[in-house]
Design a protein around this motif. Structure first.
Motif, PDB file in Angstrom:
ATOM      1  N   GLN A 126       0.824  -1.208   0.000  1.00 42.55           N
ATOM      2  CA  GLN A 126       0.000   0.000   0.000  1.00 42.55           C
ATOM      3  C   GLN A 126       0.863   1.265   0.000  1.00 42.55           C
ATOM      4  OE1 GLN A 126      -2.374  -0.635   3.495  1.00 42.55           O
ATOM      5  NE2 GLN A 126      -4.053  -1.604   2.357  1.00 42.55           N
ATOM      6  N   LEU A 127       1.932   1.248   0.801  1.00 36.12           N
ATOM      7  CA  LEU A 127       2.818   2.408   0.879  1.00 36.12           C
ATOM      8  C   LEU A 127       3.442   2.717  -0.478  1.00 36.12           C
ATOM      9  CD1 LEU A 127       4.707   1.890   4.265  1.00 36.12           C
ATOM     10  CD2 LEU A 127       3.377   3.906   3.624  1.00 36.12           C
ATOM     11  N   HIS A 128       3.992   1.708  -1.106  1.00 33.78           N
ATOM     12  CA  HIS A 128       4.722   1.926  -2.352  1.00 33.78           C
ATOM     13  C   HIS A 128       3.799   2.028  -3.563  1.00 33.78           C
ATOM     14  CE1 HIS A 128       8.877   1.477  -0.829  1.00 33.78           C
ATOM     15  NE2 HIS A 128       8.256   0.832   0.151  1.00 33.78           N
ATOM     16  N   GLY A 129       2.539   1.619  -3.372  1.00 28.80           N
ATOM     17  CA  GLY A 129       1.582   1.770  -4.452  1.00 28.80           C
ATOM     18  C   GLY A 129       0.778   3.055  -4.348  1.00 28.80           C
ATOM     19  N   GLY A 130       1.058   3.858  -3.296  1.00 26.11           N
ATOM     20  CA  GLY A 130       0.356   5.126  -3.114  1.00 26.11           C
ATOM     21  C   GLY A 130      -1.056   4.981  -2.592  1.00 26.11           C
ATOM     22  N   ARG A 131      -1.418   3.775  -2.108  1.00 30.30           N
ATOM     23  CA  ARG A 131      -2.785   3.534  -1.641  1.00 30.30           C
ATOM     24  C   ARG A 131      -2.924   3.650  -0.128  1.00 30.30           C
ATOM     25  NH1 ARG A 131      -1.434  -0.524  -4.875  1.00 30.30           N
ATOM     26  NH2 ARG A 131      -1.431  -2.037  -3.166  1.00 30.30           N
ATOM     27  N   TYR A 132      -1.834   3.920   0.549  1.00 24.54           N
ATOM     28  CA  TYR A 132      -1.879   3.995   2.017  1.00 24.54           C
ATOM     29  C   TYR A 132      -2.621   5.250   2.459  1.00 24.54           C
ATOM     30  CZ  TYR A 132      -0.318   4.513   6.828  1.00 24.54           C
ATOM     31  OH  TYR A 132      -0.277   4.690   8.180  1.00 24.54           O
ATOM     32  N   ARG A 133      -3.516   5.110   3.419  1.00 25.12           N
ATOM     33  CA  ARG A 133      -4.261   6.229   3.973  1.00 25.12           C
ATOM     34  C   ARG A 133      -4.082   6.257   5.488  1.00 25.12           C
ATOM     35  NH1 ARG A 133      -3.973   7.105  -0.475  1.00 25.12           N
ATOM     36  NH2 ARG A 133      -5.559   7.551  -2.050  1.00 25.12           N
ATOM     37  N   ALA A 134      -3.645   7.388   6.000  1.00 20.35           N
ATOM     38  CA  ALA A 134      -3.473   7.524   7.448  1.00 20.35           C
ATOM     39  C   ALA A 134      -4.839   7.675   8.112  1.00 20.35           C
ATOM     40  CB  ALA A 134      -2.599   8.733   7.758  1.00 20.35           C
ATOM     41  N   LYS A 135      -4.999   7.037   9.247  1.00 21.44           N
ATOM     42  CA  LYS A 135      -6.245   7.125  10.004  1.00 21.44           C
ATOM     43  C   LYS A 135      -6.174   8.298  10.977  1.00 21.44           C
ATOM     44  CE  LYS A 135      -7.337   2.182   9.818  1.00 21.44           C
ATOM     45  NZ  LYS A 135      -6.218   1.796   8.935  1.00 21.44           N
ATOM     46  N   PRO A 136      -7.308   8.851  11.361  1.00 20.26           N
ATOM     47  CA  PRO A 136      -7.290   9.943  12.349  1.00 20.26           C
ATOM     48  C   PRO A 136      -6.780   9.451  13.694  1.00 20.26           C
ATOM     49  CG  PRO A 136      -9.541   9.209  11.934  1.00 20.26           C
ATOM     50  CD  PRO A 136      -8.679   8.528  10.917  1.00 20.26           C
ATOM     51  N   SER A 137      -6.201  10.347  14.449  1.00 18.84           N
ATOM     52  CA  SER A 137      -5.735  10.011  15.789  1.00 18.84           C
ATOM     53  C   SER A 137      -6.906  10.056  16.771  1.00 18.84           C
ATOM     54  CB  SER A 137      -4.658  10.995  16.249  1.00 18.84           C
ATOM     55  OG  SER A 137      -3.519  10.928  15.424  1.00 18.84           O
ATOM     56  N   LYS A 138      -6.917   9.142  17.700  1.00 15.34           N
ATOM     57  CA  LYS A 138      -7.960   9.149  18.736  1.00 15.34           C
ATOM     58  C   LYS A 138      -7.542  10.105  19.840  1.00 15.34           C
ATOM     59  CE  LYS A 138      -8.675   5.552  21.478  1.00 15.34           C
ATOM     60  NZ  LYS A 138      -9.116   4.210  21.893  1.00 15.34           N
ATOM     61  N   ARG A 139      -8.355  11.103  20.073  1.00 11.91           N
ATOM     62  CA  ARG A 139      -7.991  12.129  21.057  1.00 11.91           C
ATOM     63  C   ARG A 139      -8.404  11.697  22.453  1.00 11.91           C
ATOM     64  NH1 ARG A 139      -9.270  18.177  19.698  1.00 11.91           N
ATOM     65  NH2 ARG A 139      -7.223  17.933  18.715  1.00 11.91           N
ATOM     66  N   THR A 140      -7.485  11.845  23.363  1.00 14.54           N
ATOM     67  CA  THR A 140      -7.761  11.641  24.782  1.00 14.54           C
ATOM     68  C   THR A 140      -7.126  12.794  25.538  1.00 14.54           C
ATOM     69  OG1 THR A 140      -7.602  10.070  26.619  1.00 14.54           O
ATOM     70  CG2 THR A 140      -5.693  10.251  25.175  1.00 14.54           C
ATOM     71  N   TRP A 141      -7.474  12.948  26.783  1.00 11.90           N
ATOM     72  CA  TRP A 141      -7.013  14.104  27.565  1.00 11.90           C
ATOM     73  C   TRP A 141      -6.337  13.624  28.841  1.00 11.90           C
ATOM     74  CZ3 TRP A 141      -7.840  18.984  25.483  1.00 11.90           C
ATOM     75  CH2 TRP A 141      -8.715  19.039  24.403  1.00 11.90           C
TER      76      TRP A 141
END
Length: 496
Positions: A126-141
């Motif tokens: 996925q990385l080298h094919g350009g298909r990788y998508r970063a997921k949102p970070s889960k926010r905690t406090w």
């Protein structure tokens, strides 16, 4: 003129920048020299190797990246992504904290390890094919010492793996660029190196004033546009640049709701400390180095740990001028000083006597990396000594947390509680047991003992007969380490 260089295996591709950030040009803005970068074109063909040869080629290729970065500070790397191999991803996975909280994917380290090779092969594709998508970070406090809460972003496990692999490559380049007074989140450096540096500067150099600076919400206000321009000063691989941009713009998820991020980088993300160092390297470090060589009348020293930094200055006129110009400098890049936490104080070898001669009180203290720094005099000869004590508020907060945990788990077997308390107290000593701070460490040990005594007494009626003397003799001696100095004097370990 652009210059490209290749190794025999074609694992390194480099371009020389149009103009590098030289110290003499930093009076205007180191960022201005990297504002406009031509896009990198063309990458050399990579050799294909397998098995052990592939691992050796990867290691050799990374070594050449470091050597090239060291050899020429103006080279831009155009072919870095291919260094993120399956082997690099596997190594990155093994370095992650196995007990860390999960992100939006709810994937633990152990669960990802089931079918690891297949997962990493897919991730690599996925990385080298350009298909990788970063997921949102889960926010905690998490609560801060001032009563407010600090947002922490927890990345998904695969994002952590990719970020760790990317950091391992980028560090090879930037470790050749970062200046000596930057200590945070760097290989082979830690908080005690920074503490040693400021200690030696105050004790052995001409430091009469200290600027204790704090950047307001640095990680929340880091400008993405400027950051990418700074990264492009060394990195011209469009795939890597897009990958960094994906992490920056992935957004955050809180209570199931996604929100866009246009500034800042999540605290807690694997890549955030490196990005923060890159940002402050251009915004602060290079500028400070230029400023003290061109404007300062006397000696100026700075020690930075991530976004926390302290300056030692010889003359108050230098300190006041720097303070004013620093505010303008940071403002240009979307940052500002925290007025309530930024102070210029008289501090150093002559501060006690000078203030005494003027009929003023004792010198003010400043806090840095968990320690309160205090101007004092030795009783036997009246000579200056710099004391470092555990910040009182942090000490009380730690004791309170241990006390609460003990009350919740007071019915567990004594050996289990004893082993846990031993690790807590020893961990505290490992950081705070510096010369001159043994009294505070002793106080911490004693308060932990009292907290354990109260927890045991509340277990049953029989427990109320337990005395403090017996607690010290039986429990404390067996389970709780004795306070002793674990660090040498800074001037034995470090010299500015």
């Amino acid at each position: 003129m652009h210059v490209s260089g290749k190794s025999d295996e074609g694992v390194v591709s480099l371009k020389r920048t149009n103009k590098g950030v030289q110290p003499e040009t930093l009076g205007q803005s180191p960022a201005e020299s990297v504002e406009k970068r031509p896009s990198a074109k063309g990458n050399p063909i990579q050799a294909t190797v397998t098995g052990t040869q592939r691992s050796e080629a990867t290691s050799s290729g990374l070594a050449r990246v470091r050597e090239a970065a060291k050899r020429d500070k103006e080279l831009r790397f155009t072919n870095l992504l291919h260094h993120i191999s399956v082997e690099q991803l596997h190594a990155a996975y093994l370095t992650l904290n196995r007990g860390a909280a999960t992100g939006v994917d709810d994937m633990t380290w152990g669960e990802y390890g089931e079918g690891l090779e297949e997962r990493l092969a897919k991730l690599h594709d996925q990385l080298h094919g350009g298909r990788y998508r970063a997921k949102p970070s889960k926010r905690t406090w998490i609560p801060k010492s001032d009563g407010r809460q600090r947002p922490i972003g927890i990345a998904a496990l695969e994002d952590k793996i990719v970020q760790q692999a990317l950091v391992g490559i980028l560090q090879l380049i930037y470790e050749e660029d970062f200046l000596g007074f930057s200590y945070g989140a760097r290989p082979g450096r830690n908080q005690h190196n920074a503490l040693d540096a400021i200690y030696v500067a105050i004790k052995q150099r001409k430091v009469n004033w200290v600027l204790d600076a704090d950047i307001r919400g640095f990680f929340d206000n880091l400008d993405h546009g400027w950051l990418m321009k700074f990264v492009e000063h060394r990195v011209a691989d469009r795939r890597v640049l897009r990958l960094i941009h994906k992490f920056l713009r992935a957004g955050v998820s809180e209570d199931g709701k996604w929100s866009k991020t246009v500034v800042g980088t999540p605290q807690g993300a694997v890549i955030s400390p490196l990005l923060a160092n890159i940002y402050l390297h251009y915004v602060l470090d290079l500028w400070v180095n230029w400023w003290r060589n061109h404007h300062a009348r006397g000696e100026v020293y700075i020690v930075r740990y991530c976004d926390d930094f302290v300056m030692g200055v010889q003359y108050p006129s230098d300190a006041k001028r720097f303070h004013d110009e620093l505010r303008k400098r940071l403002g240009k890049f979307g940052l500002e000083l925290h007025d309530d936490k930024t102070r210029l104080i008289e501090f150093g070898r002559f501060a006690v006597q000078n203030r005494k001669n003027r009929g003023e009180g004792k010198p003010e203290t400043f806090d840095f990396l968990g320690f309160t720094h205090i101007c004092s005099e030795r009783r036997k000869d009246g000579k200056f000594q710099l004391l470092r004590k555990t910040i009182g508020k942090r000490l009380r907060e730690k004791i309170k947390k241990v006390r609460q945990t003990l009350q919740r788990h007071r019915h567990k077997p004594i050996p289990e509680l004893g082993r846990w308390l031993r690790s807590v107290v020893q961990g505290h000593f490992n950081y705070y047991a510096v010369p001159g701070n043994r009294e505070a460490c002793d106080a911490f040990r004693t308060q932990i003992g009292f907290a354990w005594l109260r927890a045991l007494r509340s277990r049953s009626q029989k427990g109320k007969s337990l005395t403090w003397e017996r607690m010290q003799r039986k429990m404390m001696r067996r389970w709780i380490p004795t306070a002793r100095v674990l660090h040498p004097y800074p001037d034995q370990r470090f010299c500015v």
